[in-house]
Motif scaffolding. Structure first.
Motif, PDB file in Angstrom:
ATOM      1  N   ARG A 107       2.994 -14.384   3.598  1.00  0.00           N
ATOM      2  CA  ARG A 107       2.712 -13.004   4.005  1.00  0.00           C
ATOM      3  C   ARG A 107       3.604 -12.584   5.166  1.00  0.00           C
ATOM      4  O   ARG A 107       4.175 -11.485   5.154  1.00  0.00           O
ATOM      5  CB  ARG A 107       1.241 -12.875   4.404  1.00  0.00           C
ATOM      6  N   ARG A 125       6.413  -9.580   5.286  1.00  0.00           N
ATOM      7  CA  ARG A 125       6.323  -8.496   6.270  1.00  0.00           C
ATOM      8  C   ARG A 125       7.591  -8.399   7.110  1.00  0.00           C
ATOM      9  O   ARG A 125       8.080  -7.293   7.402  1.00  0.00           O
ATOM     10  CB  ARG A 125       5.111  -8.717   7.176  1.00  0.00           C
ATOM     11  N   ALA A 161      10.236  -6.773   5.015  1.00  0.00           N
ATOM     12  CA  ALA A 161       9.963  -5.341   4.889  1.00  0.00           C
ATOM     13  C   ALA A 161      10.410  -4.597   6.140  1.00  0.00           C
ATOM     14  O   ALA A 161      11.023  -3.518   6.067  1.00  0.00           O
ATOM     15  CB  ALA A 161       8.478  -5.111   4.632  1.00  0.00           C
ATOM     16  N   ASP A 219       8.735  -1.296   1.637  1.00  0.00           N
ATOM     17  CA  ASP A 219       7.336  -1.716   1.752  1.00  0.00           C
ATOM     18  C   ASP A 219       6.837  -2.406   0.481  1.00  0.00           C
ATOM     19  O   ASP A 219       5.642  -2.649   0.330  1.00  0.00           O
ATOM     20  CB  ASP A 219       6.432  -0.525   2.087  1.00  0.00           C
ATOM     21  N   THR A 266       8.113  -9.028  -1.023  1.00  0.00           N
ATOM     22  CA  THR A 266       7.305 -10.203  -0.724  1.00  0.00           C
ATOM     23  C   THR A 266       8.236 -11.369  -0.384  1.00  0.00           C
ATOM     24  O   THR A 266       9.464 -11.234  -0.437  1.00  0.00           O
ATOM     25  CB  THR A 266       6.445 -10.604  -1.934  1.00  0.00           C
TER      26      THR A 266
END
Length: 311
Positions: free
Chosen positions: A201, A205, A208, A214, A217
């Motif tokens: 995760r 992020r 991104a 957005d 992954t």
């Protein structure tokens, strides 16, 4: 527990994996688990928040499908084992907190047993995955093992001198070992935790933020390695943090092998090779152990739930 077969489930925030398994034993020890039937289902979501009741209903549906299939395979099912994330009291059969499943103080074993008419045992998912890898997977035969599972979060299981180390509730929380100071805030309340830099995760992020997209992954990061400097930078930062935490662990434990599991382990050599290089470059006291990816892949939780239930 004596049984011809059993049902085992691994329940996560995105999917539910279930299998009907027949154990094979040698001198009383489980040496194999024959897969008779498989079911893979999506974990229900209740909008922005997980719907705990709907998830319990879906677990019941998956279990019943596998129990029904036992007839065609001419086996009897003596128990159901369920691996779940969160704070789990196996002895009581309760899940005290599983945020990704919307559960708080839920008597999961009793509830499912009443619905299914079969004894149910509930286990912690990472503990199950670690048990599976050291018993039937990439850690088989290794006396000093660190199994690290990297997905939405990061957790580990420890085996020292052939014995699993539990240490109460907190053993294995590698994701909450601080690796940066000052560091990013972690939902646990600390700052600089490994999990906010090197989990799947966190990697997604960070990518991104670096690209302004957005819809990315950690899988996109791995796919772009060598062609996108932003992906390379995010990956390098994550591996630096992971190497820092692992160096501390292997120095303390004298680990013989590191098994990397969870979704991020699917990166394979793109993860293992640079991680090994970092550890070799930094280690001065510790002997860098073998580093391998999990042998059971996404089945580790199911296999471990079965082994823990057969126990």
């Amino acid at each position: 527990m004596s049984t011809d077969a059993l049902v085992a489930l691994d329940v996560g925030g995105t999917s539910i994996r279930g299998e009907l398994l027949r154990p094979a034993r040698d001198a009383g020890e489980v040496v194999d688990l024959e897969v008779l039937e498989r079911v893979l289902a999506d974990t229900p979501r209740g909008g922005a928040e997980p719907d705990g009741d709907a998830i319990l209903d879906e677990i019941e549906r998956v279990c019943k499908a596998l129990l029904d299939s036992a007839t065609s395979h001419r086996v009897s099912v003596g128990a159901v084992g369920v691996a779940v994330p969160g704070v789990v009291d196996t002895a009581a059969g309760a899940v005290h907190l599983a945020g990704n499943l919307g559960w708080r103080d839920v008597p999961v074993a009793a509830e499912l047993s009443a619905r299914l008419g079969v004894p149910v045992r509930v286990h912690h998912d990472v503990a199950c995955a670690g048990l599976a890898e050291r018993t039937l997977g990439a850690g088989r035969g290794v006396r000093d093992l660190l199994a690290v599972f990297i997905g939405t979060g990061i957790a580990a299981t420890l085996t020292v001198a052939g014995m699993p180390v539990t240490g109460g509730h907190h053993a294995g929380e590698l994701g909450h070992v601080p690796v940066r100071e000052p560091g990013l805030p972690c939902p646990c309340g600390q700052t600089g935790c490994l999990e906010v830099y090197a989990s799947a995760r966190a990697i997604g992020r960070a990518y991104a933020a670096a690209t302004g997209r957005d819809d990315v992954t950690s899988r996109d990061v791995v796919a772009a390695l060598g062609t996108d400097p932003a992906a390379d930078a995010v990956w390098d930062d994550a591996l630096d943090a992971l190497a820092h935490a692992l160096l501390g662990a292997i120095t303390l434990l004298g680990t013989e092998r590191i098994v990397l599991g969870g979704g991020l382990s699917l990166a394979g050599d793109a993860l293992v090779a640079p991680l090994r290089e970092r550890l070799l470059a930094r280690a001065r006291v510790a002997v860098v152990p073998d580093i391998v990816t999990a042998g059971l892949g996404p089945r580790a939780g199911v296999v471990g739930a079965a082994l823990a239930t057969l126990g």
